[in-house]
Write a protein that holds these residues in place. Sequence first.
Motif, PDB file in Angstrom:
ATOM      1  N   UNK A  67       0.828  -1.205   0.000  1.00 17.77           N
ATOM      2  CA  UNK A  67       0.000   0.000   0.000  1.00 17.77           C
ATOM      3  C   UNK A  67       0.865   1.260   0.000  1.00 17.77           C
ATOM      4  N   UNK A  68       1.881   1.270   0.834  1.00 29.12           N
ATOM      5  CA  UNK A  68       2.763   2.430   0.906  1.00 29.12           C
ATOM      6  C   UNK A  68       3.569   2.579  -0.377  1.00 29.12           C
ATOM      7  N   UNK A  69       4.028   1.467  -0.930  1.00 34.21           N
ATOM      8  CA  UNK A  69       4.754   1.508  -2.203  1.00 34.21           C
ATOM      9  C   UNK A  69       3.880   2.122  -3.293  1.00 34.21           C
ATOM     10  N   UNK A  70       2.639   1.659  -3.405  1.00 36.77           N
ATOM     11  CA  UNK A  70       1.735   2.185  -4.430  1.00 36.77           C
ATOM     12  C   UNK A  70       1.438   3.667  -4.215  1.00 36.77           C
ATOM     13  N   UNK A  71       1.241   4.055  -2.979  1.00 39.95           N
ATOM     14  CA  UNK A  71       0.988   5.457  -2.648  1.00 39.95           C
ATOM     15  C   UNK A  71       2.168   6.329  -3.057  1.00 39.95           C
ATOM     16  N   UNK A  72       3.365   5.867  -2.739  1.00 38.31           N
ATOM     17  CA  UNK A  72       4.557   6.645  -3.071  1.00 38.31           C
ATOM     18  C   UNK A  72       4.816   6.669  -4.570  1.00 38.31           C
ATOM     19  N   UNK A  73       4.531   5.592  -5.260  1.00 38.74           N
ATOM     20  CA  UNK A  73       4.697   5.572  -6.715  1.00 38.74           C
ATOM     21  C   UNK A  73       3.725   6.533  -7.379  1.00 38.74           C
ATOM     22  N   UNK A  74       2.493   6.586  -6.873  1.00 40.69           N
ATOM     23  CA  UNK A  74       1.502   7.503  -7.427  1.00 40.69           C
ATOM     24  C   UNK A  74       1.957   8.957  -7.304  1.00 40.69           C
ATOM     25  N   UNK A  75       2.662   9.251  -6.225  1.00 41.35           N
ATOM     26  CA  UNK A  75       3.132  10.623  -5.974  1.00 41.35           C
ATOM     27  C   UNK A  75       4.553  10.849  -6.477  1.00 41.35           C
ATOM     28  N   UNK A  76       5.131   9.819  -7.090  1.00 34.73           N
ATOM     29  CA  UNK A  76       6.500   9.874  -7.607  1.00 34.73           C
ATOM     30  C   UNK A  76       7.488  10.342  -6.533  1.00 34.73           C
ATOM     31  N   UNK A  77       7.313   9.800  -5.348  1.00 36.15           N
ATOM     32  CA  UNK A  77       8.144  10.171  -4.204  1.00 36.15           C
ATOM     33  C   UNK A  77       9.464   9.413  -4.217  1.00 36.15           C
ATOM     34  N   UNK A  78      10.460  10.012  -3.616  1.00 34.92           N
ATOM     35  CA  UNK A  78      11.761   9.352  -3.453  1.00 34.92           C
ATOM     36  C   UNK A  78      11.674   8.362  -2.294  1.00 34.92           C
ATOM     37  N   UNK A  79      12.303   7.231  -2.454  1.00 30.97           N
ATOM     38  CA  UNK A  79      12.279   6.192  -1.430  1.00 30.97           C
ATOM     39  C   UNK A  79      13.469   6.376  -0.478  1.00 30.97           C
ATOM     40  N   UNK A  80      13.398   7.462   0.292  1.00 33.87           N
ATOM     41  CA  UNK A  80      14.389   7.740   1.335  1.00 33.87           C
ATOM     42  C   UNK A  80      13.656   7.736   2.668  1.00 33.87           C
ATOM     43  N   UNK A  81      14.401   7.554   3.755  1.00 34.91           N
ATOM     44  CA  UNK A  81      13.785   7.335   5.063  1.00 34.91           C
ATOM     45  C   UNK A  81      12.780   8.413   5.453  1.00 34.91           C
ATOM     46  N   UNK A  82      13.154   9.675   5.365  1.00 36.98           N
ATOM     47  CA  UNK A  82      12.240  10.744   5.784  1.00 36.98           C
ATOM     48  C   UNK A  82      10.956  10.755   4.960  1.00 36.98           C
ATOM     49  N   UNK A  83      11.082  10.536   3.669  1.00 37.03           N
ATOM     50  CA  UNK A  83       9.907  10.530   2.790  1.00 37.03           C
ATOM     51  C   UNK A  83       9.031   9.321   3.069  1.00 37.03           C
ATOM     52  N   UNK A  84       9.639   8.176   3.286  1.00 39.99           N
ATOM     53  CA  UNK A  84       8.868   6.965   3.602  1.00 39.99           C
ATOM     54  C   UNK A  84       8.081   7.162   4.887  1.00 39.99           C
ATOM     55  N   UNK A  85       8.732   7.682   5.924  1.00 37.69           N
ATOM     56  CA  UNK A  85       8.036   7.896   7.198  1.00 37.69           C
ATOM     57  C   UNK A  85       6.931   8.938   7.062  1.00 37.69           C
ATOM     58  N   UNK A  86       7.191  10.009   6.316  1.00 41.55           N
ATOM     59  CA  UNK A  86       6.160  11.029   6.117  1.00 41.55           C
ATOM     60  C   UNK A  86       4.944  10.441   5.404  1.00 41.55           C
TER      61      UNK A  86
END
Length: 94
Positions: A67-86
């Motif tokens: 779920x988090x992976x899909x959410x972050x992919x949709x937002x084109x987020x970087x997979x770094x610790x601070x971004x993952x936690x946010x």
Amino acid sequence: MNIVEHMEYEWDRFRMDMMCTSRENIFSKASEIIDKRKIYEVISENLEEMSPKEATYICASDSIIDALYNCMMDKRADFVEDTILAHLHEYINR
């Protein structure tokens, strides 16, 4: 099942799925595997900082890593610790 066991179960289930697929498919999913491993590691390393609500949500989720992976992919987020936690906190508290 506690939160640590739940996260280990999710990661083991994902690994087993990848082991049951072809080599070609694993190569095509290399980036996804790396990103999901990073999500697993970041969540696992920060479990003690989770609120009771967040811990309950994670344990109740069938697949928080996906779920988090899909959410972050949709937002084109970087997979770094601070971004993952946010994104985790945003996803849980929505």
